[in-house]
Design a protein around this motif. Structure first.
Motif, PDB file in Angstrom:
ATOM      1  N   GLU A   1       0.840  -1.193   0.000  1.00 23.57           N
ATOM      2  CA  GLU A   1       0.000   0.000   0.000  1.00 23.57           C
ATOM      3  C   GLU A   1       0.877   1.245   0.000  1.00 23.57           C
ATOM      4  OE1 GLU A   1      -3.896   1.587   2.453  1.00 23.57           O
ATOM      5  OE2 GLU A   1      -2.316   0.526   3.543  1.00 23.57           O
ATOM      6  N   ASN A   2       1.945   1.202   0.756  1.00 26.27           N
ATOM      7  CA  ASN A   2       2.922   2.290   0.769  1.00 26.27           C
ATOM      8  C   ASN A   2       4.007   1.939  -0.241  1.00 26.27           C
ATOM      9  OD1 ASN A   2       5.000   4.113   1.296  1.00 26.27           O
ATOM     10  ND2 ASN A   2       4.545   4.167   3.500  1.00 26.27           N
ATOM     11  N   GLU A   3       4.110   2.728  -1.299  1.00 26.57           N
ATOM     12  CA  GLU A   3       5.023   2.402  -2.388  1.00 26.57           C
ATOM     13  C   GLU A   3       6.477   2.327  -1.945  1.00 26.57           C
ATOM     14  OE1 GLU A   3       5.873   6.798  -4.337  1.00 26.57           O
ATOM     15  OE2 GLU A   3       4.284   5.552  -5.175  1.00 26.57           O
ATOM     16  N   ARG A   4       6.790   2.904  -0.774  1.00 30.16           N
ATOM     17  CA  ARG A   4       8.175   2.851  -0.302  1.00 30.16           C
ATOM     18  C   ARG A   4       8.655   1.416  -0.124  1.00 30.16           C
ATOM     19  NH1 ARG A   4       7.296   7.219   4.592  1.00 30.16           N
ATOM     20  NH2 ARG A   4       6.887   9.051   3.295  1.00 30.16           N
ATOM     21  N   TRP A   5       7.706   0.524   0.249  1.00 31.48           N
ATOM     22  CA  TRP A   5       8.107  -0.855   0.547  1.00 31.48           C
ATOM     23  C   TRP A   5       8.153  -1.745  -0.692  1.00 31.48           C
ATOM     24  CZ3 TRP A   5      10.624  -0.912   4.705  1.00 31.48           C
ATOM     25  CH2 TRP A   5      10.273  -0.072   5.767  1.00 31.48           C
ATOM     26  N   GLN A   6       7.964  -1.145  -1.865  1.00 28.66           N
ATOM     27  CA  GLN A   6       8.239  -1.904  -3.088  1.00 28.66           C
ATOM     28  C   GLN A   6       9.738  -2.147  -3.236  1.00 28.66           C
ATOM     29  OE1 GLN A   6       6.415  -0.302  -6.650  1.00 28.66           O
ATOM     30  NE2 GLN A   6       4.541   0.290  -5.554  1.00 28.66           N
ATOM     31  N   LEU A   7      10.534  -1.269  -2.613  1.00 28.87           N
ATOM     32  CA  LEU A   7      11.995  -1.351  -2.684  1.00 28.87           C
ATOM     33  C   LEU A   7      12.473  -1.282  -4.135  1.00 28.87           C
ATOM     34  CD1 LEU A   7      12.765  -4.086   0.016  1.00 28.87           C
ATOM     35  CD2 LEU A   7      12.475  -1.614   0.309  1.00 28.87           C
ATOM     36  N   LEU A   8      11.779  -0.465  -4.936  1.00 31.49           N
ATOM     37  CA  LEU A   8      12.123  -0.287  -6.345  1.00 31.49           C
ATOM     38  C   LEU A   8      12.568   1.148  -6.593  1.00 31.49           C
ATOM     39  CD1 LEU A   8       9.109  -2.138  -8.019  1.00 31.49           C
ATOM     40  CD2 LEU A   8      11.376  -3.068  -7.478  1.00 31.49           C
ATOM     41  N   GLN A   9      13.402   1.338  -7.609  1.00 36.29           N
ATOM     42  CA  GLN A   9      13.831   2.690  -7.967  1.00 36.29           C
ATOM     43  C   GLN A   9      12.648   3.546  -8.380  1.00 36.29           C
ATOM     44  OE1 GLN A   9      16.969   3.096 -10.796  1.00 36.29           O
ATOM     45  NE2 GLN A   9      18.490   2.024  -9.545  1.00 36.29           N
ATOM     46  N   LYS A  10      11.778   2.972  -9.220  1.00 37.21           N
ATOM     47  CA  LYS A  10      10.586   3.685  -9.663  1.00 37.21           C
ATOM     48  C   LYS A  10       9.372   2.833  -9.327  1.00 37.21           C
ATOM     49  CE  LYS A  10      12.865   6.081 -13.506  1.00 37.21           C
ATOM     50  NZ  LYS A  10      12.847   6.336 -14.977  1.00 37.21           N
ATOM     51  N   PRO A  11       8.694   3.133  -8.244  1.00 31.98           N
ATOM     52  CA  PRO A  11       7.529   2.331  -7.845  1.00 31.98           C
ATOM     53  C   PRO A  11       6.453   2.328  -8.929  1.00 31.98           C
ATOM     54  CG  PRO A  11       8.237   3.766  -6.069  1.00 31.98           C
ATOM     55  CD  PRO A  11       8.995   4.203  -7.281  1.00 31.98           C
ATOM     56  N   ILE A  12       5.705   1.234  -8.990  1.00 27.03           N
ATOM     57  CA  ILE A  12       4.616   1.122  -9.960  1.00 27.03           C
ATOM     58  C   ILE A  12       3.289   1.387  -9.265  1.00 27.03           C
ATOM     59  CG2 ILE A  12       5.942  -0.600 -11.244  1.00 27.03           C
ATOM     60  CD1 ILE A  12       3.935  -2.697 -10.208  1.00 27.03           C
ATOM     61  N   GLY A  13       2.247   1.640 -10.061  1.00 25.73           N
ATOM     62  CA  GLY A  13       0.923   1.883  -9.513  1.00 25.73           C
ATOM     63  C   GLY A  13       0.023   0.673  -9.658  1.00 25.73           C
ATOM     64  N   MET A  14      -1.187   0.793  -9.110  1.00 28.76           N
ATOM     65  CA  MET A  14      -2.136  -0.315  -9.135  1.00 28.76           C
ATOM     66  C   MET A  14      -2.488  -0.728 -10.561  1.00 28.76           C
ATOM     67  SD  MET A  14      -4.040  -2.543  -7.671  1.00 28.76           S
ATOM     68  CE  MET A  14      -4.109  -2.089  -5.940  1.00 28.76           C
ATOM     69  N   LYS A  15      -2.632   0.237 -11.465  1.00 31.75           N
ATOM     70  CA  LYS A  15      -3.010  -0.079 -12.838  1.00 31.75           C
ATOM     71  C   LYS A  15      -1.974  -0.983 -13.495  1.00 31.75           C
ATOM     72  CE  LYS A  15      -4.248   2.035 -17.254  1.00 31.75           C
ATOM     73  NZ  LYS A  15      -4.446   3.311 -18.001  1.00 31.75           N
ATOM     74  N   GLN A  16      -0.703  -0.638 -13.324  1.00 33.88           N
ATOM     75  CA  GLN A  16       0.348  -1.458 -13.922  1.00 33.88           C
ATOM     76  C   GLN A  16       0.442  -2.806 -13.216  1.00 33.88           C
ATOM     77  OE1 GLN A  16       4.184   0.413 -14.087  1.00 33.88           O
ATOM     78  NE2 GLN A  16       5.147  -1.293 -15.168  1.00 33.88           N
ATOM     79  N   TYR A  17       0.221  -2.813 -11.910  1.00 34.00           N
ATOM     80  CA  TYR A  17       0.322  -4.050 -11.124  1.00 34.00           C
ATOM     81  C   TYR A  17      -0.683  -5.099 -11.598  1.00 34.00           C
ATOM     82  CZ  TYR A  17      -0.221  -7.140  -7.057  1.00 34.00           C
ATOM     83  OH  TYR A  17      -0.326  -8.228  -6.229  1.00 34.00           O
ATOM     84  N   VAL A  18      -1.945  -4.697 -11.760  1.00 32.77           N
ATOM     85  CA  VAL A  18      -2.965  -5.674 -12.147  1.00 32.77           C
ATOM     86  C   VAL A  18      -2.800  -6.113 -13.594  1.00 32.77           C
ATOM     87  CG1 VAL A  18      -4.626  -4.851 -10.452  1.00 32.77           C
ATOM     88  CG2 VAL A  18      -4.627  -3.854 -12.743  1.00 32.77           C
TER      89      VAL A  18
END
Length: 719
Positions: A257-274
């Motif tokens: 829910e908090n994009e910080r914990w994706q641990l990615l350089q550029k976090p993705i959003g819900m649209k791209q995730y699904v």
């Protein structure tokens, strides 16, 4: 709980790396607050310089645009080695399994004791293993939505919990051990995800993030403990993949829910995730690469075609299979997977047979020794309008493509119809010269249809003819097996068709068992036709089979009962009037007999007769057992025939008429008890005479131009 219900077997763990044990120096940190979502993960890099290869350990980072780890140094060689060493330490597992803590404090003390002077990675593994070994996923609470106490104390007391409980107890133990840990809430592609019709609006899962030596990692103890089955039961199954998994892989099925914990350089959003495909841990372990569709879970039919195509790069020792389902029911003939050796590419074809939202699952295994496939990729295929000419695929195995086989006919279907008094189905296969095929026909009860298949190589058309004859109405599996001729191993499955039999001709067609030599010699069965069983005349003494053959082919035969060959109970002779071999079989009792036929070319002097065909013979009533006379080699090579007497045992003192065909002889004579009779009744090729039987034997001899001596042809015994 995000537990995939399609997994067939546990994911194979990475190969262990043996290294010396390393000591852990515990870093004191300020205890984190309970609001884990407010904390930004630390990205301070270790002062140690990682290996060059460690910075590029995951070629899948580019599978989705800009998916790269925020901390490229996190999975350095040291961390990877420590992780694997902890997983492989069975003394940890034995010790943890022996623990019987009565309180959380006792558990904390046990963890402290076991992890003393060990690395922080070892400590995390001890926590992870205790939780996955002892905490059962509470499937009842999950499906009823009536959740029990999910605090660390509640989960410890009941030894049950859902994902929130797993996350809470993991964080509690880390806090008690003064180890940095956060609980992460978010979304997962777990149980029930495929049935969702819309984008989730509320978080449905929880896991943890931990700091190790100034790097942040993820921990997923819920999925590490096991998964939910299709029967909605929890199946405990340790999965060490979820112990410190890579963020660039976790993002395919875990979105914080908090994009910080994706641990990615550029976090993705819900649209791209699904929209991202559902990739399982084994996908990454086997080094697979989904080329098309790229970055998408949705697949479309190829323009102008009746199928969808998925391209997957992967090593040649990885084998893939696939399933196409609609409403959780597999579509027969809906999938086909083939491997392009030149491009190292798996081509996965999917052919729907109706409109709707289809589910695609691709399974993989490595090497020929493994016999269990595990799901690696999940995709969807939405079909709103059916193509004009739908197709389907026969079931194929890896062997089909390895041997470079090709289905010539029927094309674009997995189903062959045998309707309205038809007798059989035919499949034409083209293959290299060093490949040979076999066939098998089974019914829906997986019972083999005796005489239900005939497979042979058509030298004129340079292809294999595979014929299948169902014995009743219903569905059948027509399987074709193959191997290289030089391979001493067994035949293995290559391709399978379904046969739909309806209103077939009665009695049904069947085939005798034939060997490749049957077709190489150019033989043809004249009687009985379209039957695997020879005809037994009512109350007879012998049965007959007739076969046409080229002039340079010689046949012989034998009869077996319970695997034992009966001597002088079979006679092979040539009918010059019909230009056919007449093969006679005299059973000695009632029951099921096997009639063996052998052949060879006479022009090949050193060639022995080999099996060419086998019929069954059901003897229901036997008038009188009989034996045929003993036949010598010259009888067969000169294609003689006996009209009478066919009975091989003559009665002493009886006057017996002899009527035989003996082609090409200059003289024919008989011996009775070693005395020449001086026969006058031979006129090439017919011998007709009467003799008085002696007390021992009667032998028919013939002399030919190329030989001054007589050759024995036929011998009768006397009783």
């Amino acid at each position: 709980m995000g537990c995939g219900s399609t997994r067939v077997a546990p994911v194979t763990e990475p190969i262990p790396v043996k290294i010396p044990e390393l000591n852990r120096t515990k870093k004191k940190t300020k205890k984190e607050s309970n609001d884990s979502e407010s904390k930004r993960p630390k990205t301070t890099r270790s002062t140690a310089i990682p290996d060059k290869d460690a910075q590029n350990t995951d070629h899948h980072q580019q599978l989705v645009n800009d998916i790269e780890a925020a901390d490229p140094y996190a999975f350095n060689t040291l961390l990877i080695q420590q992780r694997q060493k902890a997983i492989d330490n069975h003394s940890y597992r034995s010790a943890i399994q022996s623990w019987r803590p009565n309180s959380l404090q006792q558990l904390v003390n046990a963890i402290k004791s076991l992890s003393e002077n060990k690395s922080i990675v070892d400590c995390h593994w001890i926590i992870f293993y205790w939780i996955t070994y002892n905490i059962e996923y509470d499937a009842v609470s999950y499906f009823s939505k009536n959740y029990a106490d999910q605090t660390a104390e509640g989960v410890f007391r009941t030894r049950k919990g859902v994902c929130a409980g797993y996350g809470n107890i993991y964080k509690y133990l880390c806090d008690a051990l003064n180890i940095p840990c956060e609980k992460v809430s978010g979304y997962s592609k777990g149980y029930g995800f495929d049935e969702r019709e819309s984008v989730p609006t509320e978080t449905d899962h929880a896991w943890n993030a931990v700091e190790i030596n100034h790097h942040w990692y993820l921990i997923e103890s819920t999925w590490g403990a096991g998964h939910l089955t299709e029967e909605k039961n929890f199946q405990r199954e340790l999965n060490s993949y979820y112990f410190l998994p890579k963020p660039v892989e976790m993002i395919y099925h875990h979105l914080p829910e908090n994009e910080r914990w994706q641990l990615l350089q550029k976090p993705i959003g819900m649209k791209q995730y699904v929209q991202m495909p559902k990739l399982q841990p084994l996908y990454f372990a086997l080094n697979l690469d989904l080329i098309s569709p790229r970055n998408q879970v949705h697949v479309n039919l190829v323009s102008g075609k009746a199928y969808a195509l998925i391209l997957i790069k992967g090593p040649s020792d990885v084998d893939l299979i696939a399933k196409l389902k609609l409403n959780n029911k597999r579509i027969e003939g809906g999938d086909r997977v083939e491997f392009d050796t030149k491009q190292q590419m798996h081509r996965c074809y999917f052919a729907p047979n109706t409109i709707g939202k289809h589910k695609i699952t691709i399974y993989a295994k490595k090497g020929d020794k493994e016999n269990i496939y595990q799901d690696v990729i999940g995709l969807t295929l939405n079909v709103n309008e059916m193509p004009e000419n739908p197709i389907s695929f026969p079931k194929t195995w890896k062997n089909f493509f390895d041997l470079n086989m090709e289905v010539v006919s029927p094309k674009d279907t997995h189903l062959i119809k045998v309707h309205n008094r038809q007798t059989d189905a035919e499949v034409l296969i083209r293959s290299p010269d060093d490949v040979e095929l076999l066939g098998s026909l089974t019914n829906t009860r997986e019972e083999k249809v005796e005489g239900g298949h005939q497979v042979f190589y058509d030298r004129h058309k340079s292809l294999w003819r595979c014929k299948f004859a169902p014995n009743c109405d219903g569905m059948f599996d027509a399987q074709i097996l193959a191997k290289r001729k030089a391979d001493k191993g067994q035949y293995t499955s290559a391709v399978n068709f379904k046969i739909d039999a309806k209103n077939i001709l009665t009695p049904p067609m069947s085939y005798p068992n034939t060997w490749p030599l049957f077709y190489e010699l150019g033989l043809k069965i004249e009687s009985p036709r379209n039957r695997a069983t020879a005809v037994w005349p009512e109350n007879a003494s012998f049965a007959e089979i007739r076969i046409s053959a080229p002039s340079d082919v010689e046949l012989s035969c034998g009869i077996e009962f319970n695997g034992i060959t009966n001597e002088n109970c079979a006679l092979a002779q040539f009918d010059h009037d019909k230009q056919q071999w007449q093969l006679l079989f005299a059973p000695q009792c009632t029951g099921l007999h096997q009639l063996m036929i052998y052949g060879r070319r006479q022009s090949s002097a050193n060639t022995t007769s080999r099996s060419v065909a086998k019929f069954d013979l059901h003897v229901t009533r036997l008038r009188k057992p009989m034996n045929f006379p003993l036949i010598y080699t010259k009888f067969k090579t000169t294609k003689c025939r006996i009209y009478e007497p066919l009975e091989g045992t003559l009665k002493k003192g009886a006057i017996i008429p002899f009527h035989c065909v003996i082609p090409g002889a200059t003289e024919v004579d008989l011996q009775v008890d070693s005395k020449w009779v001086g026969v006058k009744g031979y006129e090439d090729p017919i011998l007709k005479t009467d003799i008085t039987v002696g007390s021992k034997e009667v032998i028919v001899y013939a002399k030919y131009e190329q030989n001054t001596n007589y050759d024995g042809l036929i011998r009768y015994s006397v009783v």
